[in-house]
Design a protein around this motif. Structure first.
Motif, mmCIF file in Angstrom:
data_model
loop_
_atom_site.group_PDB
_atom_site.id
_atom_site.type_symbol
_atom_site.label_atom_id
_atom_site.label_comp_id
_atom_site.label_asym_id
_atom_site.label_seq_id
_atom_site.Cartn_x
_atom_site.Cartn_y
_atom_site.Cartn_z
ATOM 1 N N VAL A 60 15.942 11.343 -4.143
ATOM 2 C CA VAL A 60 15.713 10.598 -5.382
ATOM 3 C C VAL A 60 14.493 9.730 -5.109
ATOM 4 N N ARG A 61 13.410 10.030 -5.812
ATOM 5 C CA ARG A 61 12.169 9.309 -5.502
ATOM 6 C C ARG A 61 12.102 8.036 -6.324
ATOM 7 N N GLY A 99 3.278 -5.886 -14.606
ATOM 8 C CA GLY A 99 3.090 -4.481 -14.268
ATOM 9 C C GLY A 99 4.148 -3.651 -14.971
ATOM 10 N N VAL A 100 3.783 -2.484 -15.449
ATOM 11 C CA VAL A 100 4.713 -1.594 -16.129
ATOM 12 C C VAL A 100 4.970 -0.411 -15.225
ATOM 13 N N MET A 101 6.248 -0.125 -14.962
ATOM 14 C CA MET A 101 6.581 1.000 -14.088
ATOM 15 C C MET A 101 7.215 2.130 -14.865
ATOM 16 N N TYR A 102 6.918 3.356 -14.459
ATOM 17 C CA TYR A 102 7.546 4.519 -15.073
ATOM 18 C C TYR A 102 7.806 5.536 -13.983
ATOM 19 N N LEU A 103 9.070 5.880 -13.797
ATOM 20 C CA LEU A 103 9.453 6.934 -12.869
ATOM 21 C C LEU A 103 8.855 6.729 -11.484
ATOM 22 N N GLY A 104 8.933 5.520 -10.972
ATOM 23 C CA GLY A 104 8.549 5.293 -9.590
ATOM 24 C C GLY A 104 7.102 4.907 -9.362
ATOM 25 N N LYS A 105 6.314 4.818 -10.405
ATOM 26 C CA LYS A 105 4.923 4.434 -10.209
ATOM 27 C C LYS A 105 4.523 3.361 -11.217
ATOM 28 N N VAL A 106 3.539 2.565 -10.819
ATOM 29 C CA VAL A 106 3.017 1.570 -11.744
ATOM 30 C C VAL A 106 1.965 2.257 -12.608
ATOM 31 N N VAL A 107 2.160 2.188 -13.929
ATOM 32 C CA VAL A 107 1.200 2.857 -14.804
ATOM 33 C C VAL A 107 0.186 1.907 -15.418
ATOM 34 N N GLU A 108 0.551 0.627 -15.514
ATOM 35 C CA GLU A 108 -0.420 -0.332 -16.021
ATOM 36 C C GLU A 108 -0.133 -1.701 -15.438
ATOM 37 N N LEU A 109 -1.199 -2.463 -15.214
ATOM 38 C CA LEU A 109 -1.029 -3.787 -14.607
ATOM 39 C C LEU A 109 -2.134 -4.678 -15.128
ATOM 40 N N ALA A 110 -1.764 -5.802 -15.765
ATOM 41 C CA ALA A 110 -2.799 -6.655 -16.367
ATOM 42 C C ALA A 110 -2.261 -8.060 -16.559
ATOM 43 N N PRO A 111 -3.155 -9.036 -16.810
ATOM 44 C CA PRO A 111 -2.672 -10.371 -17.184
ATOM 45 C C PRO A 111 -1.842 -10.252 -18.456
ATOM 46 N N THR A 112 -0.789 -11.106 -18.522
ATOM 47 C CA THR A 112 0.234 -10.944 -19.568
ATOM 48 C C THR A 112 -0.332 -10.852 -20.975
ATOM 49 N N MET A 113 -1.132 -11.836 -21.325
ATOM 50 C CA MET A 113 -1.600 -11.864 -22.712
ATOM 51 C C MET A 113 -2.367 -10.610 -23.052
ATOM 52 N N ILE A 147 14.539 12.860 -9.347
ATOM 53 C CA ILE A 147 14.658 13.799 -8.232
ATOM 54 C C ILE A 147 13.527 14.801 -8.283
ATOM 55 N N ASN A 148 13.200 15.187 -9.512
ATOM 56 C CA ASN A 148 12.154 16.184 -9.668
ATOM 57 C C ASN A 148 11.161 15.717 -10.706
ATOM 58 N N PRO A 149 10.266 14.805 -10.330
ATOM 59 C CA PRO A 149 9.365 14.271 -11.341
ATOM 60 C C PRO A 149 8.382 15.361 -11.807
ATOM 61 N N PRO A 150 7.918 15.240 -13.040
ATOM 62 C CA PRO A 150 6.998 16.258 -13.568
ATOM 63 C C PRO A 150 5.710 16.310 -12.771
ATOM 64 N N ARG A 151 5.083 17.466 -12.799
ATOM 65 C CA ARG A 151 3.825 17.612 -12.065
ATOM 66 C C ARG A 151 2.711 16.905 -12.804
ATOM 67 N N GLU A 174 0.836 -1.210 0.000
ATOM 68 C CA GLU A 174 0.000 0.000 0.000
ATOM 69 C C GLU A 174 0.857 1.240 0.000
ATOM 70 N N GLU A 175 0.763 2.000 -1.087
ATOM 71 C CA GLU A 175 1.446 3.301 -1.169
ATOM 72 C C GLU A 175 2.896 3.223 -0.725
ATOM 73 N N LEU A 176 3.606 2.239 -1.266
ATOM 74 C CA LEU A 176 4.993 2.059 -0.856
ATOM 75 C C LEU A 176 5.858 3.141 -1.472
ATOM 76 N N LYS A 177 6.682 3.753 -0.636
ATOM 77 C CA LYS A 177 7.577 4.794 -1.133
ATOM 78 C C LYS A 177 8.988 4.503 -0.645
ATOM 79 N N LYS A 178 9.963 4.745 -1.521
ATOM 80 C CA LYS A 178 11.357 4.654 -1.101
ATOM 81 C C LYS A 178 12.100 5.831 -1.700
ATOM 82 N N TYR A 179 12.557 6.710 -0.836
ATOM 83 C CA TYR A 179 13.318 7.856 -1.310
ATOM 84 C C TYR A 179 14.761 7.708 -0.848
#
Lengths: 348, 325, 379
Positions: A28-29, A253-267, A307-311, A8-13
């Motif tokens: 560094v987020r 799951g696909v990650m981009y810049l520290g967050k998961v942007v999509e998650l689905a069964p492989t096929m 370090i400075n992700p876009p808004r 849940e809302e895991l963060k590591k800086y």
């Protein structure tokens, strides 16, 4: 189909210090708010490019790093889970929630409790040459987890070590050797044996086939499948090699810049990615078929600094379909259909 | 049944060590300088061990490291002069092979017994300094942060003093005994080991297998001792073996400056040269009495050379994972 | 189409501690003008060593034992690169044949800016063009009214001399005297302008800023573009690319592949692209050579290779590409040690179709179909 791990809302800086007195200037987020669930017995693939935080996420999950924020629940009974959910939703700062968290939330374990936890979660590293102590014999490398966890003694330990070595395809002859006397593929098997000797429930595989030859890669992937069935393991397969992940994972799951942007069964994900970044990512894979050549590179520009992700939505500066809201508000990861999660304003 | 199994295990356990030793010997054989270094040290080792046989102490009941005196004349006598003291003749001495120094101390006797003293000085100082350096370096390198800062600034302070002068000051303050000299040298010497090991630990700390050990649940102590140290220690061992020779030279230098822990007439090479100061004054005396300081000097020189060559050999040999092209 | 590069019977050995590694055992390749030739194989098959041999840059303990590498330097000249002296090779390297490597930041000097490093290449090879450009600038300055006319006239004299006799002693001396050598500034300015122009060609946004950066400030993709800029700076005829995109992310790889394709068209170079990724080969190459354990086992047009692979190794390689849903197919065994390679055809221990003759005799390269060569006893 029970959930083994709930995040849940895991963060590591990682703090950056600067200045004369080495004060913290920025973070560094690496992982910036990930909430997913991993099903027992599945192989969960996590893909993304360098700098997206997937390796950090895997390592934080098994407490190699201490999370900056967020919760990790490992194999807790459903009623406890529900109670925590209820207490959290009521957003009361109750002592009961604190007590439950102290008991069950991995992210705040310490000392003996943490050590016992290590028995259940293990990791296999990318490069077997650097992940094995060059001055230790194989029997000590694989036997150490048993020794440290106080699980066996003497002859019993030797038996366990031999058992697990046989399972990964090595024999008694290999016990009294140093890692440098083996080939890359064999070394990776030793690393796998080390991870599995304590019979964990969950194993993070951090790009385990990237540093080995193509022919060895297939052998190792077959080994992973066999071991999963044989020992009832749950995997998290972190990789940047999309084709390998496609073949071994149940969900991705696909990650981009520290967050998961999509998650689905492989096929489903590979057939129809919904998030613009995932689409560009899959479109970039070179296909081994000369009749299907690409005309243009699907994605321009470079990954911004963590370090400075876009808004707003982190992908918005490079997204061709970005609209106004994308630059203001960060989209949340929601289930759009049957376990297919996307974090994009255009879809939801 | 069990004993046979255990024996087999033991043999199997030794196998990789034997393999690695074979590789090591092969490498030593290929480098003639390493062979020279090892031979020199074996030679001195034999000297140290066989001293009672090669140069039996004639005066029973006396400290064997006190060089026996043959007569009362103050001027040294050249090599080849006959022994006159009857006690010594009875013990087996016929001629002074290397001559005698001031007060008729036999140089041959002094050089032979000096070997064991040189070893003792070298090993004691380097050994203790190494232990202190390892402990502080490990703590500083592994934990970092404020511990690192404090320890490193402390070692910086010690480095700021010129080594020999600090040693001299300490010996003068503590009293001129051999143990105090060695203590002073230890206190001056340990910071360099701290620095070297700290650097290596910073490098090894980042390796994957250290993180893997933590993932398995190893305690900090186990990680440092079992995983980091064995991989970080090579440069330190090389420096240490070179230092053993340097320690002997330092003790000799201190003796020459008059800050010796060893009384005059003792079988210590440095002391023997210091003792011969009067005869180093230029002109005729230099060439006439050359044997008084040159011969102990040759012993020191060869001893230090042996350790230096061994240190170089170590550099090429020690790590089983380094494969030369 | 004529052959730009022709490698005949190349043999390279490495003299190591453990024995003689027969890294390259008779490689035959040809690269036509204007084409992209892919060189595919697993780790240890010798593809990198082959590309290094073209520039005679095989590191010790390697030694090129025998063979012939013919390079068509211009219309009339055809050189055997293995017989050229060092100075001749140095004038070829960077100018006629350039090379880019796998880890870009390892091949950039960390203490010099991007500008300095690319200028170094330009000043070494394109000095004449830069001098001419500088002279043009001097003329422009002279045409304007200025107090510095005297200096400009002096500079013009020096630059003219540079054009005629670039190695003159007097120029060499002058370039060492502290204040006088300021005349070289103009040349450096010209080279900087050229650097910015080249970086722009590499599709780098804001080339002026990137030119002043140090290598550690660059990302992987950016660094690789800089290395490519260095390589293409002098318009080489042949570009050797040794796995340049292996370490890059897949989206960056797609960008770099697109860049190489465009630049090839613009600069007209031929490319020898070494890789282990069959996908990249399919994306980029016109013809493909497959290498195994030190020799080329199949050489064909890219369409033919994927549609009708003939050598058992190529077939196995194509089958081992992971496909979803199917089990992973592997090639039995491991790559052999080249200190004691298998006798006969080196693939015979792992070949499912090995015959008796394969264990005894090494097969020869024959043209089975048009422009489709195989080295196998089955054909």
């Amino acid at each position: 189909m029970s959930t083994l791990i709930e995040v849940e809302e895991l963060k590591k800086y990682f703090p950056i210090t600067g200045g004369v007195f080495k004060r913290k200037t920025a973070d560094v987020r690496a992982v910036d708010g990930v909430s997913i669930g991993i099903v027992k017995g599945e192989c969960f693939g996590l893909v993304g490019e360098s700098g997206c935080g997937k390796t950090t996420f895997g390592k934080t999950l098994i407490r190699l790093y201490k999370p900056t924020a967020g919760s990790i629940y490992f194999n807790i009974p459903t009623n406890v889970r529900e109670e925590i959910q209820k207490l959290r939703n009521s957003s009361q700062d109750s002592s009961r929630l604190k007590k439950l968290r102290k008991q069950h939330d991995l992210s705040i374990f310490k000392g003996k409790k943490l050590k016992r936890l290590r028995r259940k979660m293990q990791i296999v590293y990318q490069d077997p040459t650097t992940s094995l102590n060059p001055r230790m014999l194989v029997k000590d490398i694989v036997g150490e987890p048993l020794k440290v966890q106080g699980l066996t003694r003497g002859a019993e330990r030797r038996k366990r070590v031999l058992e697990i070595l046989n399972k990964v395809g090595l024999t008694e002859r290999h016990l009294y050797r140093y890692p440098h006397e083996f080939s890359g593929g064999q070394r990776q098997r030793i690393a796998i044996a080390r991870a599995l000797v304590v019979l964990p429930e969950f194993v993070v595989l951090d790009e385990p086939t990237s540093s080995v030859d193509v022919s060895v890669r297939a052998q190792l992937l077959n080994l992973f499948q066999d071991l999963r069935k044989d020992l009832g393991l749950t995997y998290m397969f972190v990789s940047h090699d999309l084709s390998v992940v496609e073949c071994i994972s149940d969900r991705v799951g696909v990650m981009y810049l520290g967050k998961v942007v999509e998650l689905a069964p492989t096929m489903e994900l590979y057939r129809e990615p919904l998030h613009p970044y995932a689409q560009a990512l899959f479109a970039s894979i070179p296909i081994p078929d000369p009749t299907k050549r690409k005309r243009r590179a699907p994605l321009k520009g470079e990954v911004p600094s963590p370090i400075n992700p876009p808004r707003g939505c982190r992908f918005s500066p490079r997204c061709e379909k970005a609209i106004d809201i994308c630059r203001r508000e960060e989209p949340r990861l929601i289930d759009v259909r049957n376990g297919h999660f996307v974090a994009c304003h255009l879809i939801s | 049944m069990k004993i046979r199994d255990r024996l087999r295990e033991f043999k199997a356990g030794m196998a990789p060590t034997i393999r690695e030793s074979r590789v090591m010997l092969l490498r030593i054989k290929k480098s003639p300088l390493s062979i020279l270094g090892v031979s020199i040290l074996i030679f001195f080792g034999l000297l140290a061990v066989l001293a009672p046989v090669l140069a039996p102490p004639p005066f029973k009941g006396q400290d064997p490291w006190r060089i026996p005196k043959d007569g009362w004349m103050p001027t040294p006598r050249p090599p080849g002069t006959a022994v006159t003291e009857p006690v010594m003749v009875k013990a087996g001495y016929t001629t002074h092979i290397f001559g005698t120094a001031q007060d008729q101390t036999d140089i041959f006797y002094g050089c032979i017994w000096g070997a064991s003293l040189a070893f003792r000085e070298g090993f004691q100082v380097v050994g203790v300094a190494l232990i202190i350096g390892l402990v502080t370096g490990c703590l500083a390198g592994y934990y970092g942060g404020i511990i690192d800062e404090l320890l490193m600034r402390f070692t910086d302070i010690i480095f700021a003093f010129p080594a020999l002068i600090l040693a001299m000051a300490l010996v003068t303050a503590l009293g001129k005994t051999l143990d105090n000299v060695m203590l002073a040298l230890i206190l001056v010497w340990w910071p360099s080991y701290t620095r070297v090991i700290r650097g290596e630990i910073l490098r090894v700390k980042q390796e994957d297998y250290v993180e893997a050990a933590k993932a398995v649940g190893c305690s900090d102590l186990r990680v440092i001792v079992r995983h980091i140290l064995p991989n970080a220690i090579y440069p330190v061992l090389i420096v240490a073996s070179l230092d053993i020779g340097a320690v002997v030279l330092s003790v000799a230098a201190l003796s020459f400056l008059g800050i010796s822990g060893v009384p005059a007439g003792y079988a210590d090479w440095g002391q023997m040269i210091s003792y011969a100061q009067a005869w180093i004054a230029g002109g005729a005396t230099l060439t006439k009495y050359w044997y008084v300081f040159t011969i102990p000097g040759i012993f020191i020189f060869t001893f230090v050379l042996g350790w230096n060559l061994l240190g170089d050999a170590f550099r090429d040999i020690l790590d089983p994972t380094i494969r030369r092209r | 189409m004529k052959n730009l590069l022709n490698i005949e019977d190349l043999k390279v050995n490495f003299y190591t501690y453990e024995g003689i590694v027969e890294a390259i055992d008779g490689v035959n390749l040809n690269l036509k003008e204007g084409e992209t030739l892919g060189l595919v194989g697993e780790t240890g098959c010798g593809k990198s060593v082959t590309s290094l041999s073209v520039l005679v840059l095989v590191p010790t303990p390697g030694k090129i034992e025998s063979g012939k590498i013919s390079f068509e330097k211009s219309e009339k000249e055809s050189l055997n690169l293995l017989q050229q002296g060092e100075s001749a090779l140095r004038s070829i390297r960077g100018k006629d044949i350039s090379m880019i490597f796998q880890e870009p930041r390892a091949y950039l000097n960390p203490v010099y800016t991007v500008q300095d490093q690319i200028s170094e290449v330009l000043l070494h090879h394109s000095k004449k063009e830069l001098t001419e450009k500088a002279l043009e600038e001097i003329e422009k300055d002279l045409s304007k009214k200025s107090l510095k006319h005297f200096f400009y006239k002096l500079e013009r004299k020096l630059y003219r001399k540079m054009l005629e006799k670039p190695n003159s002693l007097s120029l060499k001396i002058l370039s060492k005297i502290p204040i006088v050598r300021r005349y070289e500034r103009r040349l450096k300015k010209e080279s900087k302008k050229e650097v910015v122009r080249i970086l722009k060609e590499m599709k780098i946004a804001d080339p002026q800023r990137v030119a002043e950066m140090y290598p550690h400030e660059l990302s992987g993709g950016m660094a690789q573009r800089v290395v490519i800029a260095m390589a293409l700076g002098c318009n080489p005829e042949l570009l050797l690319a040794d796995e340049p995109t292996t370490n890059l992310d897949v989206t960056v790889q797609a960008q770099i592949l697109e860049l190489i394709r465009e630049l090839k068209g613009k600069f007209g170079s031929s490319v020898l692209y070494v890789t282990h990724d069959l996908g990249v080969v399919a994306e980029l190459c016109d013809r493909v050579a497959v290498m195994y354990a030190g020799s080329v086992c199949e050489l064909a047009d890219v369409m033919d290779l994927f549609r009708r692979p003939l050598h058992p190794y190529t077939i196995a390689l194509l089958e081992s590409i992971p496909r979803p849903g199917k089990e992973f197919k592997t090639i039995e065994g491991e790559v052999p040690s080249l200190i004691n390679p298998p006798k006969g055809c080196r693939f015979n221990p792992r070949c499912t179709k090995a015959m008796e003759i394969c264990l005894k005799e090494k097969p020869r390269m024959i043209e089975v179909e048009k422009e489709h060569y195989v080295m196998c006893h089955l054909h």
